[in-house]
Design an enzyme around this catalytic site. Structure first.
Site, PDB file in Angstrom:
ATOM      1  N   ARG A 262       0.861  -1.180   0.000  1.00 40.53           N
ATOM      2  CA  ARG A 262       0.000   0.000   0.000  1.00 40.53           C
ATOM      3  C   ARG A 262       0.891   1.221   0.000  1.00 40.53           C
ATOM      4  NH1 ARG A 262      -4.188   1.308   4.872  1.00 40.53           N
ATOM      5  NH2 ARG A 262      -2.296   1.963   5.905  1.00 40.53           N
TER       6      ARG A 262
ATOM      7  N   ASP B 281       1.556  -2.227  12.337  1.00 41.23           N
ATOM      8  CA  ASP B 281       1.929  -2.660  10.985  1.00 41.23           C
ATOM      9  C   ASP B 281       2.262  -4.144  11.008  1.00 41.23           C
ATOM     10  OD1 ASP B 281       3.654  -3.299   8.681  1.00 41.23           O
ATOM     11  OD2 ASP B 281       3.385  -1.187   8.221  1.00 41.23           O
TER      12      ASP B 281
ATOM     13  N   ASP C 190       5.727  -5.258   9.451  1.00 42.78           N
ATOM     14  CA  ASP C 190       6.864  -4.856  10.286  1.00 42.78           C
ATOM     15  C   ASP C 190       6.948  -5.705  11.548  1.00 42.78           C
ATOM     16  OD1 ASP C 190       7.778  -2.952   8.545  1.00 42.78           O
ATOM     17  OD2 ASP C 190       6.855  -1.258   9.582  1.00 42.78           O
TER      18      ASP C 190
HETATM   19  C1  PRP Z   1      -0.606  -4.119   4.746  1.00 42.35           C
HETATM   20  C2  PRP Z   1      -1.471  -5.342   4.964  1.00 42.35           C
HETATM   21  C3  PRP Z   1      -2.367  -5.319   3.752  1.00 42.35           C
HETATM   22  C4  PRP Z   1      -2.582  -3.845   3.532  1.00 42.35           C
HETATM   23  C5  PRP Z   1      -3.912  -3.473   4.098  1.00 42.35           C
HETATM   24  O1  PRP Z   1       0.405  -4.389   3.858  1.00 42.35           O
HETATM   25  O2  PRP Z   1      -0.727  -6.515   5.110  1.00 42.35           O
HETATM   26  O3  PRP Z   1      -1.797  -5.919   2.615  1.00 42.35           O
HETATM   27  O4  PRP Z   1      -1.528  -3.152   4.248  1.00 42.35           O
HETATM   28  O5  PRP Z   1      -4.223  -2.160   3.798  1.00 42.35           O
HETATM   29  P1  PRP Z   1      -5.384  -1.756   2.806  1.00 42.35           P
HETATM   30  O6  PRP Z   1      -6.572  -2.629   3.153  1.00 42.35           O
HETATM   31  O7  PRP Z   1      -5.634  -0.324   3.115  1.00 42.35           O
HETATM   32  O8  PRP Z   1      -4.932  -1.977   1.400  1.00 42.35           O
HETATM   33  P2  PRP Z   1       1.543  -3.311   3.506  1.00 42.35           P
HETATM   34  O9  PRP Z   1       1.106  -2.475   2.345  1.00 42.35           O
HETATM   35  O10 PRP Z   1       1.938  -2.589   4.750  1.00 42.35           O
HETATM   36  O11 PRP Z   1       2.725  -4.193   2.951  1.00 42.35           O
HETATM   37  P3  PRP Z   1       3.624  -5.287   3.683  1.00 42.35           P
HETATM   38  O12 PRP Z   1       2.772  -6.504   3.898  1.00 42.35           O
HETATM   39  O13 PRP Z   1       4.708  -5.507   2.684  1.00 42.35           O
HETATM   40  O14 PRP Z   1       4.129  -4.705   4.980  1.00 42.35           O
HETATM   41  N1  URA Z   2      -1.635  -2.339   7.230  1.00 41.96           N
HETATM   42  C1  URA Z   2      -1.201  -2.770   8.447  1.00 41.96           C
HETATM   43  O1  URA Z   2      -0.221  -3.537   8.537  1.00 41.96           O
HETATM   44  N2  URA Z   2      -1.866  -2.354   9.529  1.00 41.96           N
HETATM   45  C2  URA Z   2      -2.924  -1.536   9.470  1.00 41.96           C
HETATM   46  O2  URA Z   2      -3.494  -1.191  10.514  1.00 41.96           O
HETATM   47  C3  URA Z   2      -3.359  -1.103   8.198  1.00 41.96           C
HETATM   48  C4  URA Z   2      -2.697  -1.524   7.100  1.00 41.96           C
END
Ligand code: PRP
Ligand code: URA
Length: 209
Positions: A104, A200, A203
């Site tokens: 995202r 997150d 993370d």
């Molecule tokens: C997070 C999570 C989802 C997304 C949710 O991923 O694991 O994929 O955000 O948010 P949304 O419903 O508003 O799209 P992130 O983009 O942080 O990537 P990552 O898994 O690589 O940390």
């Molecule tokens: N992605 C995350 O990892 N946490 C949130 O709360 C929203 C998006």
């Protein structure tokens, strides 16, 4: 419209509490996500089709059931979805795993698609898209759209925590997709993080910041 199922089994709720806790470190966070994923897999597979068989017990013939062998596929949304894969494979080890690379964009909040590698026969499989967080729903909606473009016909979405806007988005964009979650939280904050959420997910799973 797709249905929303909240798996509120006491074990799931108990473990989810520790997943949310900011004092839970990476190792324990990973283990708990793995355990909750196994418990959710048990619930989500309740409707798996069975077929009749007979077996010889030591004393008689028994009419029994076995799984009919319907093909399954897991599609974790990278990165955080990876944390749920092994827990589900413990119960359904024959499932194929496709990887959907999306993140995202922190400014636009739009999903950025960077990788996709799917089983060649996804049109014949029941797919479960997995991601711990359903916030705005942009990532899940894009993952499902992309899978449909590749020929997928049967898709479920499984998340740990969802926010109401994410649920609404997926239901609006993909009315044929049922959503399975461990909790529906209150809202999103100004950065579209889920409140109270768990922070997150990627993370916390991988120890990055
Ligand atoms: C997070 C999570 C989802 C997304 C949710 O991923 O694991 O994929 O955000 O948010 P949304 O419903 O508003 O799209 P992130 O983009 O942080 O990537 P990552 O898994 O690589 O940390
Ligand atoms: N992605 C995350 O990892 N946490 C949130 O709360 C929203 C998006």
């Amino acid at each position: 419209m797709g249905n929303v199922y909240v798996f509120d089994h006491p074990l799931i709720q108990h473990k989810l509490t520790y997943i949310r806790d900011k004092n839970t470190g990476t190792k324990e966070f990973r283990e708990l996500v793995d355990e909750v994923s196994t418990l959710m897999a048990y619930e989500i597979t309740r409707d798996m089709p069975l077929q009749d068989v007979t077996v010889e017990t030591p004393v008689a013939t028994a009419k029994c059931k076995v799984l009919s062998g319907k093909k399954l596929g897991l599609v974790p949304i990278l990165r955080a979805g990876l944390g749920m894969v092994d827990g589900i494979l413990k119960l359904i080890p024959a499932a194929k795993v496709g990887h959907m690379g999306l993140y995202r964009d922190p400014d636009t909040l739009e999903p950025v698609h960077y990788y996709s590698k799917m089983p060649t026969d996804i049109g014949e499989r029941d797919l479960i898209v997995i991601d711990p967080m359903l916030a705005t729903g942009g990532s899940a909606s894009e993952a499902i759209r992309s899978l449909k473009e590749l020929g997928a016909k049967s898709i479920k979405l499984m998340c740990l925590i969802a926010a109401p806007p994410g649920i609404e988005r997926v239901r609006k964009d993909h009315g044929d997709v049922d959503i399975y979650v461990a909790a529906v939280d209150e809202k999103l904050d100004e950065k579209s993080y889920i409140i109270p959420g768990l922070g997150d997910a990627g993370d916390r799973l991988f120890g990055t910041k």
